[in-house]
Design a protein around this motif. Structure first.
Motif, PDB file in Angstrom:
ATOM      1  N   SER A   9      -0.332  -7.270   8.075  1.00 25.14           N
ATOM      2  CA  SER A   9       0.918  -7.760   7.480  1.00 25.14           C
ATOM      3  C   SER A   9       1.208  -7.128   6.113  1.00 25.14           C
ATOM      4  N   ILE A  10       0.273  -6.347   5.575  1.00 23.94           N
ATOM      5  CA  ILE A  10       0.515  -5.669   4.296  1.00 23.94           C
ATOM      6  C   ILE A  10       1.440  -4.481   4.560  1.00 23.94           C
ATOM      7  N   PRO A  11       2.592  -4.419   3.902  1.00 19.78           N
ATOM      8  CA  PRO A  11       3.484  -3.273   4.099  1.00 19.78           C
ATOM      9  C   PRO A  11       2.827  -1.981   3.621  1.00 19.78           C
ATOM     10  N   VAL A  12       2.991  -0.937   4.433  1.00 23.41           N
ATOM     11  CA  VAL A  12       2.434   0.376   4.098  1.00 23.41           C
ATOM     12  C   VAL A  12       3.579   1.371   3.980  1.00 23.41           C
ATOM     13  N   VAL A  13       3.699   1.947   2.788  1.00 21.47           N
ATOM     14  CA  VAL A  13       4.686   2.985   2.526  1.00 21.47           C
ATOM     15  C   VAL A  13       3.951   4.316   2.538  1.00 21.47           C
ATOM     16  N   ILE A  14       4.317   5.180   3.478  1.00 24.12           N
ATOM     17  CA  ILE A  14       3.740   6.524   3.502  1.00 24.12           C
ATOM     18  C   ILE A  14       4.454   7.327   2.424  1.00 24.12           C
ATOM     19  N   LEU A  15       3.665   7.901   1.512  1.00 24.01           N
ATOM     20  CA  LEU A  15       4.191   8.707   0.409  1.00 24.01           C
ATOM     21  C   LEU A  15       3.384   9.996   0.411  1.00 24.01           C
ATOM     22  N   THR A  16       3.955  11.035   1.032  1.00 22.99           N
ATOM     23  CA  THR A  16       3.189  12.251   1.311  1.00 22.99           C
ATOM     24  C   THR A  16       4.049  13.494   1.162  1.00 22.99           C
ATOM     25  N   THR A  17       3.390  14.639   1.108  1.00 24.46           N
ATOM     26  CA  THR A  17       4.126  15.910   1.009  1.00 24.46           C
ATOM     27  C   THR A  17       4.637  16.380   2.362  1.00 24.46           C
TER      28      THR A  17
ATOM     29  N   ILE B 242       0.856  -1.193   0.000  1.00 18.13           N
ATOM     30  CA  ILE B 242       0.000   0.000   0.000  1.00 18.13           C
ATOM     31  C   ILE B 242       0.885   1.234   0.000  1.00 18.13           C
ATOM     32  N   LEU B 243       0.626   2.144  -0.944  1.00 20.93           N
ATOM     33  CA  LEU B 243       1.270   3.455  -0.979  1.00 20.93           C
ATOM     34  C   LEU B 243       0.221   4.440  -0.489  1.00 20.93           C
ATOM     35  N   LEU B 244       0.469   5.059   0.664  1.00 19.13           N
ATOM     36  CA  LEU B 244      -0.557   5.835   1.364  1.00 19.13           C
ATOM     37  C   LEU B 244      -0.161   7.289   1.552  1.00 19.13           C
ATOM     38  N   ASP B 245      -0.999   8.182   1.045  1.00 13.48           N
ATOM     39  CA  ASP B 245      -0.838   9.607   1.324  1.00 13.48           C
ATOM     40  C   ASP B 245      -1.484   9.877   2.687  1.00 13.48           C
ATOM     41  N   LEU B 246      -0.988  10.842   3.417  1.00 14.66           N
ATOM     42  CA  LEU B 246      -1.564  11.152   4.723  1.00 14.66           C
ATOM     43  C   LEU B 246      -2.741  12.107   4.633  1.00 14.66           C
ATOM     44  N   ASN B 247      -2.689  13.044   3.713  1.00  9.67           N
ATOM     45  CA  ASN B 247      -3.701  14.097   3.628  1.00  9.67           C
ATOM     46  C   ASN B 247      -4.760  13.711   2.603  1.00  9.67           C
ATOM     47  N   LEU B 248      -5.810  13.054   3.116  1.00  5.45           N
ATOM     48  CA  LEU B 248      -6.858  12.520   2.257  1.00  5.45           C
ATOM     49  C   LEU B 248      -8.224  13.038   2.671  1.00  5.45           C
TER      50      LEU B 248
ATOM     51  N   ASN C 124       5.663   1.038   7.442  1.00  8.55           N
ATOM     52  CA  ASN C 124       6.893   0.322   7.112  1.00  8.55           C
ATOM     53  C   ASN C 124       7.984   1.251   6.625  1.00  8.55           C
ATOM     54  N   CYS C 125       7.617   2.384   6.062  1.00  5.25           N
ATOM     55  CA  CYS C 125       8.585   3.431   5.755  1.00  5.25           C
ATOM     56  C   CYS C 125       7.838   4.723   5.464  1.00  5.25           C
ATOM     57  N   TYR C 126       8.565   5.823   5.498  1.00  4.48           N
ATOM     58  CA  TYR C 126       7.986   7.150   5.317  1.00  4.48           C
ATOM     59  C   TYR C 126       8.817   7.893   4.287  1.00  4.48           C
ATOM     60  N   ILE C 127       8.163   8.324   3.208  1.00  8.20           N
ATOM     61  CA  ILE C 127       8.850   9.044   2.141  1.00  8.20           C
ATOM     62  C   ILE C 127       8.137  10.364   1.906  1.00  8.20           C
ATOM     63  N   THR C 128       8.899  11.441   1.919  1.00  9.86           N
ATOM     64  CA  THR C 128       8.345  12.748   1.587  1.00  9.86           C
ATOM     65  C   THR C 128       8.451  12.936   0.079  1.00  9.86           C
ATOM     66  N   LYS C 129       7.311  13.246  -0.546  1.00  5.82           N
ATOM     67  CA  LYS C 129       7.285  13.428  -1.999  1.00  5.82           C
ATOM     68  C   LYS C 129       8.115  14.643  -2.387  1.00  5.82           C
ATOM     69  N   PRO C 130       9.018  14.479  -3.324  1.00  3.70           N
ATOM     70  CA  PRO C 130       9.742  15.639  -3.848  1.00  3.70           C
ATOM     71  C   PRO C 130       8.776  16.526  -4.639  1.00  3.70           C
TER      72      PRO C 130
END
Length: 152
Positions: A93-101, A67-73, A117-123
């Motif tokens: 058990s489904i990995p969740v990747v936070i992909l947000t601004t 799952i690729l999840l934005d926080l601001n929804l 599972n990890c946190y990525i700030t969108k460029p």
């Protein structure tokens, strides 16, 4: 809910994102990387949870491998979605990747406390965004062994 499939045997990925531009960029980056995924898109948190719980029209959808999840929804915030996923015996058990601004330390800490599972700030630039999606592909879709559906 929209789905694109590049390979019937590809991994199932749920992108929870309300920005049509980011959805398009993610789709294009995955195509460019020649990633074999079936990409499902939920435009808000409520629809994402209906998809994950296979409710109503989603009764026969596949369980996502990632799952690729934005926080601001809209409708249901990504933080709430993350908490519900990680509290569910059948979904946690489904990995969740936070992909947000958001680059907020509070958001990062809260996401990890909720077991992201990890946190990525969108460029903000196109090239940076494409690199991030390629990195997700390289690690989460190519290197990592992802769990298949559990019987609960």
């Amino acid at each position: 809910m929209r789905s694109i499939g590049t390979n019937a045997e590809g991994l199932e990925v749920l992108l929870v994102e309300d920005s049509p531009g980011d959805v398009r960029l993610t789709r294009e980056a995955l195509k460019d990387a020649k990633v074999h995924v079936n990409l499902h898109v939920a435009p808000d948190g409520a629809e994402a949870m209906a998809f994950l719980r296979r409710e109503g029209q989603y009764g026969s959808v596949p369980r996502p491998d990632l799952i690729l999840l934005d926080l601001n929804l809209p409708k249901k915030d990504g933080r709430e979605v993350l908490a519900e996923i990680k509290e569910s015996p059948s979904l946690k058990s489904i990995p969740v990747v936070i992909l947000t601004t958001s680059a907020s330390e509070a958001d990062i800490l809260r996401s990890y406390r909720l077991h992201a599972n990890c946190y990525i700030t969108k460029p903000v630039d196109l090239e940076g965004f494409l690199q991030v999606v390629h990195s997700i592909d390289n690690f989460w879709l190519s290197v990592v062994k992802l769990p298949r559906e559990e019987s609960v």
